[in-house]
Motif scaffolding. Structure first.
Motif, PDB file in Angstrom:
ATOM      1  N   LYS A  84       0.814  -1.219   0.000  1.00 53.58           N
ATOM      2  CA  LYS A  84       0.000   0.000   0.000  1.00 53.58           C
ATOM      3  C   LYS A  84       0.845   1.266   0.000  1.00 53.58           C
ATOM      4  O   LYS A  84       0.312   2.374   0.079  1.00 53.58           O
ATOM      5  N   GLY A  85       2.172   1.102  -0.071  1.00 50.90           N
ATOM      6  CA  GLY A  85       3.055   2.265  -0.102  1.00 50.90           C
ATOM      7  C   GLY A  85       3.327   2.858   1.257  1.00 50.90           C
ATOM      8  O   GLY A  85       3.669   4.040   1.364  1.00 50.90           O
ATOM      9  N   HIS A  86       3.202   2.045   2.317  1.00 46.73           N
ATOM     10  CA  HIS A  86       3.417   2.517   3.673  1.00 46.73           C
ATOM     11  C   HIS A  86       4.518   1.699   4.351  1.00 46.73           C
ATOM     12  O   HIS A  86       5.067   0.762   3.774  1.00 46.73           O
ATOM     13  N   CYS A  87       4.827   2.057   5.593  1.00 48.36           N
ATOM     14  CA  CYS A  87       5.881   1.352   6.314  1.00 48.36           C
ATOM     15  C   CYS A  87       5.375   0.913   7.684  1.00 48.36           C
ATOM     16  O   CYS A  87       4.245   1.200   8.076  1.00 48.36           O
ATOM     17  N   THR A  88       6.237   0.215   8.417  1.00 43.00           N
ATOM     18  CA  THR A  88       5.909  -0.250   9.754  1.00 43.00           C
ATOM     19  C   THR A  88       6.490   0.707  10.791  1.00 43.00           C
ATOM     20  O   THR A  88       7.302   1.578  10.472  1.00 43.00           O
ATOM     21  N   VAL A  89       6.092   0.519  12.031  1.00 42.05           N
ATOM     22  CA  VAL A  89       6.628   1.337  13.125  1.00 42.05           C
ATOM     23  C   VAL A  89       8.137   1.180  13.207  1.00 42.05           C
ATOM     24  O   VAL A  89       8.869   2.164  13.396  1.00 42.05           O
ATOM     25  N   LYS A  90       8.618  -0.036  13.074  1.00 37.61           N
ATOM     26  CA  LYS A  90      10.064  -0.283  13.101  1.00 37.61           C
ATOM     27  C   LYS A  90      10.774   0.542  12.044  1.00 37.61           C
ATOM     28  O   LYS A  90      11.785   1.214  12.321  1.00 37.61           O
ATOM     29  N   GLU A  91      10.272   0.529  10.836  1.00 31.55           N
ATOM     30  CA  GLU A  91      10.933   1.229   9.729  1.00 31.55           C
ATOM     31  C   GLU A  91      10.908   2.739   9.925  1.00 31.55           C
ATOM     32  O   GLU A  91      11.907   3.428   9.663  1.00 31.55           O
ATOM     33  N   ALA A  92       9.789   3.275  10.401  1.00 28.62           N
ATOM     34  CA  ALA A  92       9.711   4.717  10.657  1.00 28.62           C
ATOM     35  C   ALA A  92      10.682   5.114  11.767  1.00 28.62           C
ATOM     36  O   ALA A  92      11.312   6.177  11.711  1.00 28.62           O
ATOM     37  N   SER A  93      10.808   4.263  12.761  1.00 28.52           N
ATOM     38  CA  SER A  93      11.693   4.552  13.890  1.00 28.52           C
ATOM     39  C   SER A  93      13.156   4.532  13.462  1.00 28.52           C
ATOM     40  O   SER A  93      13.958   5.358  13.918  1.00 28.52           O
ATOM     41  N   ILE A  94      13.519   3.606  12.597  1.00 29.48           N
ATOM     42  CA  ILE A  94      14.893   3.551  12.071  1.00 29.48           C
ATOM     43  C   ILE A  94      15.191   4.824  11.283  1.00 29.48           C
ATOM     44  O   ILE A  94      16.283   5.405  11.390  1.00 29.48           O
ATOM     45  N   THR A  95      14.226   5.277  10.493  1.00 26.41           N
ATOM     46  CA  THR A  95      14.400   6.528   9.745  1.00 26.41           C
ATOM     47  C   THR A  95      14.608   7.696  10.701  1.00 26.41           C
ATOM     48  O   THR A  95      15.507   8.520  10.512  1.00 26.41           O
ATOM     49  N   ALA A  96      13.782   7.787  11.737  1.00 21.96           N
ATOM     50  CA  ALA A  96      13.901   8.877  12.712  1.00 21.96           C
ATOM     51  C   ALA A  96      15.277   8.866  13.373  1.00 21.96           C
ATOM     52  O   ALA A  96      15.880   9.920  13.596  1.00 21.96           O
ATOM     53  N   GLN A  97      15.764   7.682  13.700  1.00 17.99           N
ATOM     54  CA  GLN A  97      17.089   7.564  14.320  1.00 17.99           C
ATOM     55  C   GLN A  97      18.188   7.975  13.338  1.00 17.99           C
ATOM     56  O   GLN A  97      19.133   8.684  13.704  1.00 17.99           O
ATOM     57  N   THR A  98      18.050   7.567  12.094  1.00 21.09           N
ATOM     58  CA  THR A  98      19.064   7.844  11.072  1.00 21.09           C
ATOM     59  C   THR A  98      19.200   9.337  10.810  1.00 21.09           C
ATOM     60  O   THR A  98      20.315   9.843  10.623  1.00 21.09           O
ATOM     61  N   ILE A  99      18.077  10.057  10.799  1.00 18.98           N
ATOM     62  CA  ILE A  99      18.137  11.488  10.484  1.00 18.98           C
ATOM     63  C   ILE A  99      18.302  12.347  11.740  1.00 18.98           C
ATOM     64  O   ILE A  99      18.264  13.568  11.669  1.00 18.98           O
ATOM     65  N   ASN A 100      18.449  11.684  12.883  1.00 19.90           N
ATOM     66  CA  ASN A 100      18.726  12.382  14.142  1.00 19.90           C
ATOM     67  C   ASN A 100      17.575  13.283  14.582  1.00 19.90           C
ATOM     68  O   ASN A 100      17.781  14.403  15.053  1.00 19.90           O
ATOM     69  N   ALA A 101      16.352  12.796  14.423  1.00 22.73           N
ATOM     70  CA  ALA A 101      15.197  13.528  14.942  1.00 22.73           C
ATOM     71  C   ALA A 101      15.193  13.446  16.462  1.00 22.73           C
ATOM     72  O   ALA A 101      15.713  12.488  17.049  1.00 22.73           O
ATOM     73  N   LYS A 102      14.614  14.450  17.088  1.00 24.13           N
ATOM     74  CA  LYS A 102      14.536  14.445  18.548  1.00 24.13           C
ATOM     75  C   LYS A 102      13.220  13.828  19.033  1.00 24.13           C
ATOM     76  O   LYS A 102      13.166  13.216  20.090  1.00 24.13           O
ATOM     77  N   ASN A 103      12.171  14.033  18.246  1.00 27.45           N
ATOM     78  CA  ASN A 103      10.838  13.542  18.601  1.00 27.45           C
ATOM     79  C   ASN A 103      10.190  12.932  17.365  1.00 27.45           C
ATOM     80  O   ASN A 103      10.246  13.508  16.279  1.00 27.45           O
TER      81      ASN A 103
END
Length: 261
Positions: A201-220
């Motif tokens: 459906k062109g979406h991702c899982t919680v795990k994948e979104a969290s890895i992205t957030a960690q990779t780009i150094n998001a704070k929240n």
């Protein structure tokens, strides 16, 4: 700045409203998408958001669960312009050329009376990397290179990045890197991908979104656009999975929650 979460669900959500939210700054609101129907008007009412204080709308793309609610907002705004004159000023709508084309067609077919106020309803086509100041906030729009219809996200200074409702692609990480807040879709838990077919459906899982957030150094990390079959446990289960891959703060809001950003 406040983030009013009006809806948190995916396109087929039945137990919560489709994902949309309003950004409050200086007692004015920018509405980001509108969900899939006239329930947007009730969500705004429950959130104590006066529609006469919404002078800007951003439409990320033209799927039904994002655009149809905007039609109802437009209709309500025009009624307040026409009867009693309680709506002061113009309504600016921002989005891609495709989204503006579809929105105008829907207006012509469904609510042609909107044309009476065409000098006050302003359709603003956005381009990749275009910068616009809205409600004293500096926006940069970016094309998310969606697999489906043309879709845009945006960043607000170093404060916030909104990635639309597809996973943020690696070649676009630069837009969202080091932002304080990342709003990212997550259709389901990682072990439920085969159930919900999020990738198809062109979406991702919680795990994948969290890895992205960690990779780009998001704070929240704010997780939206989810399945809605277990709202009672969604916040707990999604947060627990995200913690395994992301070191920052995790927010899995319910409809009508307010976040201070």
């Amino acid at each position: 700045m406040k983030l009013h979460i009006l809806g948190t669900g995916n396109g087929g959500a039945l137990n919560c409203y489709n994902t949309c939210f309003a950004i409050e700054n200086n007692k004015e609101y920018l509405l980001v998408d509108g969900g899939g129907g006239n329930q947007i008007l009730n969500q705004l009412k429950l959130a104590n958001i006066d529609i006469t204080k919404i002078h800007n709308v951003f439409l990320s793309h033209n799927h039904t669960d994002h655009i149809l609610g905007v039609i109802w907002v437009l209709r309500n705004v025009c009624q307040k312009m026409r009867f009693g004159g309680s709506y002061i000023g113009n309504l600016n709508i921002y989005g891609s050329d495709e989204s503006m084309k579809v929105l105008k067609l829907l207006i012509e077919l469904l609510f042609p009376t909107v044309k009476q106020f065409e000098d006050r309803i302003l359709f603003n086509v956005v381009d990749d990397k275009q910068m616009v100041k809205i409600n004293d906030m500096n926006f940069t729009f970016f094309d998310i290179h969606a697999k489906k219809d043309k879709q845009f996200g945006f960043v607000i200074d170093d404060k916030l990045a909104f990635c639309g409702d597809e996973p943020l692609k690696e070649d676009l990480f630069g837009f969202a890197k080091n932002k304080e807040w990342l709003i990212h879709e997550s259709f389901c838990l990682d072990n439920e991908e085969e159930i919900y077919k999020s990738h198809q459906k062109g979406h991702c899982t919680v795990k994948e979104a969290s890895i992205t957030a960690q990779t780009i150094n998001a704070k929240n990390l704010i997780i939206l656009h989810t399945e809605d079959n277990d709202l009672k446990n969604r916040k707990k289960f999604y947060t627990n999975e995200a913690k395994k891959y992301f070191n920052g703060n995790i927010y899995v809001p319910n409809d009508l929650e307010v976040l201070i950003i």
